[in-house]
Design a protein around this motif. Structure first.
Motif, mmCIF file in Angstrom:
data_model
loop_
_atom_site.group_PDB
_atom_site.id
_atom_site.type_symbol
_atom_site.label_atom_id
_atom_site.label_comp_id
_atom_site.label_asym_id
_atom_site.label_seq_id
_atom_site.Cartn_x
_atom_site.Cartn_y
_atom_site.Cartn_z
ATOM 1 N N LYS A 32 56.521 -9.458 -10.818
ATOM 2 C CA LYS A 32 55.827 -8.953 -9.637
ATOM 3 C C LYS A 32 54.389 -8.575 -9.953
ATOM 4 N N THR B 23 52.609 -11.837 -9.284
ATOM 5 C CA THR B 23 52.573 -12.311 -7.886
ATOM 6 C C THR B 23 51.826 -11.361 -6.967
ATOM 7 N N SER B 24 51.691 -10.107 -7.364
ATOM 8 C CA SER B 24 51.018 -9.132 -6.494
ATOM 9 C C SER B 24 49.534 -8.992 -6.792
ATOM 10 N N ARG B 25 49.063 -9.655 -7.853
ATOM 11 C CA ARG B 25 47.645 -9.549 -8.224
ATOM 12 C C ARG B 25 46.798 -10.611 -7.526
ATOM 13 N N GLN B 26 45.521 -10.365 -7.503
ATOM 14 C CA GLN B 26 44.568 -11.351 -6.984
ATOM 15 C C GLN B 26 44.064 -12.176 -8.171
ATOM 16 N N VAL C 178 47.099 -19.094 -12.965
ATOM 17 C CA VAL C 178 48.397 -18.620 -13.449
ATOM 18 C C VAL C 178 49.082 -19.776 -14.166
ATOM 19 N N PHE D 204 53.256 -15.560 -3.545
ATOM 20 C CA PHE D 204 52.165 -14.691 -3.971
ATOM 21 C C PHE D 204 51.649 -13.894 -2.774
ATOM 22 N N THR D 205 51.371 -12.615 -3.005
ATOM 23 C CA THR D 205 50.892 -11.774 -1.907
ATOM 24 C C THR D 205 49.419 -12.025 -1.594
ATOM 25 N N LYS D 206 48.693 -12.623 -2.557
ATOM 26 C CA LYS D 206 47.277 -12.936 -2.339
ATOM 27 C C LYS D 206 47.023 -14.396 -2.724
ATOM 28 N N PRO D 207 47.650 -15.334 -2.000
ATOM 29 C CA PRO D 207 47.601 -16.749 -2.398
ATOM 30 C C PRO D 207 46.228 -17.388 -2.253
ATOM 31 N N LEU E 158 44.104 -18.123 -5.521
ATOM 32 C CA LEU E 158 44.586 -19.005 -6.587
ATOM 33 C C LEU E 158 43.824 -20.329 -6.628
#
Length: 557
Positions: free
Chosen positions: A339, A342-345, A349, A363-366, A369
């Motif tokens: 997490k 997936t929770s980072r900006q 990756v 991802f919470t900030k897709p 990417l």
């Protein structure tokens, strides 16, 4: 990435150089003029046009391009000759004349980017005792680095990168206490590195050589060091703990070596560090807890080692600036994407070979990417929800998983340039992927269950350089419009069910360096001409009735 300080220092020197050219100076020394003419005489071709301005008796008139003179004495103090790269490359062909060693008051010598400038670095340069900048990068110089350069006590910048230099790094460089920057990257230097304490050194780049032995512990005494790159060599042994004393270090790259042991526990003391690259070594153990203290770190690469252990307690605590992470091909058993990732900006990756399972993460900030590599894991399911809102994505690599996706319904981000989904369970036709056009340069969909034909809309992919759909169930024929893809360098459609003839239009693609039509239902004469008739016969084998060079001749009548 910000430009290193040495770049700005050279740019400042060059700007002052051009300003001083406009000043009125006395006529140049005859000795200096003769030295410059001696250099010109050893250049057999000059596409830069610089040397065509070296005419007349006064080399200090301001008309001699690249020459700076002292306003009082009329002696030459600077020679700056720079080529260019690309299709319209400007270069000089010849050798560097030893006569430049007669410019006894020279302070700045820059001959860079000349590509075809060969020969050795003249030993006469050891007499240029006033020299502060010696930059001979991106040429074709050979031989060893002259030990006499150790006599240049005023030298602050030494850059010989991008040549074909061999032999060791001279120990005599250790006497140059004024040195701020050393760049010897991209050569063929060998031997062990015996480095003294150069107290003023800020920048050291020895990457892409063949240096071996252990990394000198004395490097940890270079208290002003901000940039250290020893990557792509053959260094062995452990990472010296002394490197953790470099409190001003911003960039550290030790990747692509033979380093063993553990990552130093004190690595977290490098509070200024922004990039840490330790990939492609043989490091073991865990990532130290102290890594979480690296508040300015934005890029972390520890890929292709033998690291193991839990990560949640290490990386989830801190590193607020992290943008790029690569944990690929270690002994991590992550199970799922953590997490704290997936929770980072994040922008990049890379978790290839990390034993990831289940469906692809959300991802919470897709939108941040840019590049993703989840290859060689055990992901199942589809990709539609995963790709949603990834508006900035340029590179997607999820090869060798168990994804089951209807390719004809797959919606790709508009800016995607690299797509590698080989060795999954993709099905459906290519029409959805190949009709969109845009920036796609690399497509590898091999070893799937794709059916249908190659759509003529593939011509929308004008930037395509690599196209691999081998080992699928593709039918139909090869569209003649494929010949319009002028940048295509790799074409593999082997092991499918494609029939018809090989289009003559493919002869137009001069960039083709690899083709494979093997194991299809192709028939007729192979188009005779380069590059198609110079590939090995194996590239055309096991078809219905192909003939002509490199296969046996076609039967007449």
């Amino acid at each position: 990435m910000p430009k290193p300080s040495w770049v700005f220092k050279i740019l400042t020197i060059l700007s002052l150089f051009h300003l001083s050219q406009a000043q009125t100076t006395p006529s140049c020394s005859e000795v200096d003029r003769a030295a410059l003419i001696g250099f010109k005489a050893r250049i057999f071709k000059d596409t830069s046009g610089i040397l065509s301005s070296w005419v007349g008796k006064d080399c200090c008139s301001g008309d001699w391009v690249g020459i700076q003179c002292d306003a009082v004495t009329g002696r030459v103090t600077g020679v700056v000759l720079q080529g260019s790269s690309g299709n319209n490359a400007l270069y000089m062909k010849g050798i560097i004349s030893p006569t430049l060693g007669e410019l006894k008051l020279l302070k700045v010598l820059v001959i860079s980017g000349m590509k075809k400038l060969s020969g050795v670095i003249p030993s006469s340069f050891s007499g240029l005792i006033h020299l502060t900048q010696l930059v001979l990068e991106d040429n074709s110089l050979k031989g060893t680095i002259p030990v006499g350069l150790g006599q240049l006590k005023s030298l602050q910048t030494l850059s010989l990168s991008g040549n074909y230099l061999t032999g060791p790094v001279p120990q005599t460089l250790g006497t140059l206490k004024s040195l701020l920057q050393i760049n010897l990257a991209r050569n063929s230097l060998s031997g062990t590195l015996k480095f003294p304490n150069l107290g003023s050194l800020e920048y050291l780049d020895l990457s892409y050589n063949m240096l071996s032995g252990t990394i000198p512990t004395v490097l940890g005494l270079q208290s002003n060091m901000t940039f250290l790159d020893l990557s792509n060599n053959r260094f062995s042994g452990q990472i010296p703990d002394s490197l953790c004393n470099l409190k001003n270090l911003v960039d550290l790259s030790l990747s692509n070596n033979l380093l063993t042991g553990q990552v130093p526990a004190r690595i977290g003391q490098l509070k200024s560090l922004s990039t840490l690259s330790l990939g492609f070594n043989m490091l073991v153990g865990q990532i130290p807890d102290s890594v979480s203290n690296l508040q300015n770190l934005w890029q972390l690469n520890v890929s292709r080692n033998q690291l193991s252990g839990p990560l949640s307690g290490v990386l989830s605590k801190g590193i607020p600036s992290l943008l790029s992470i690569d944990l690929s091909y270690n002994k991590f058993n992550l199970g799922s994407v953590p997490k704290w990732i997936t929770s980072r900006q994040l922008s990049d990756v890379n978790l290839a070979g990390c034993n990831l399972k289940g469906v692809l993460p959300i991802f919470t900030k897709p939108e941040s990417l840019i590049s993703i590599d989840f290859s060689d894991n055990h992901f199942t399911g589809g990709v539609s929800g995963f790709l949603k809102k990834m508006s900035s994505l340029q590179k997607l690599k999820i090869s060798n998983n168990q994804l089951r996706v209807n390719l004809s319904q797959m919606v790709l981000p508009n800016g995607l340039g690299f797509l590698d989904l080989h060795s999954n369970q993709l099905f459906g036709s290519l029409s959805g992927v190949l009709s969109k056009g845009g920036f796609l340069e690399y497509i590898d969909l091999s070893s799937n269950q794709i059916s249908g034909n190659i759509p003529s809309t593939i011509t929308n992919l004008g930037n395509l350089k690599r196209f691999d759909i081998s080992r699928n169930r593709v039918t139909g024929t090869i569209p003649p419009s494929l010949g319009s893809l002028s940048k295509l360098g790799w074409l593999d459609i082997s092991s499918n069910l494609i029939g018809g003839k090989i289009p003559v239009s493919l002869l137009v693609i001069k960039q083709l360096g690899h083709v494979n039509f093997r194991a299809n239902k192709l028939c007729g004469e192979i188009p005779q001409g380069r590059p198609l008739n110079v590939f090995p016969s194996a590239a055309y084998a096991h078809n219905l009735c192909l003939c002509g060079k490199p296969l046996p001749p076609c039967k007449q009548g």
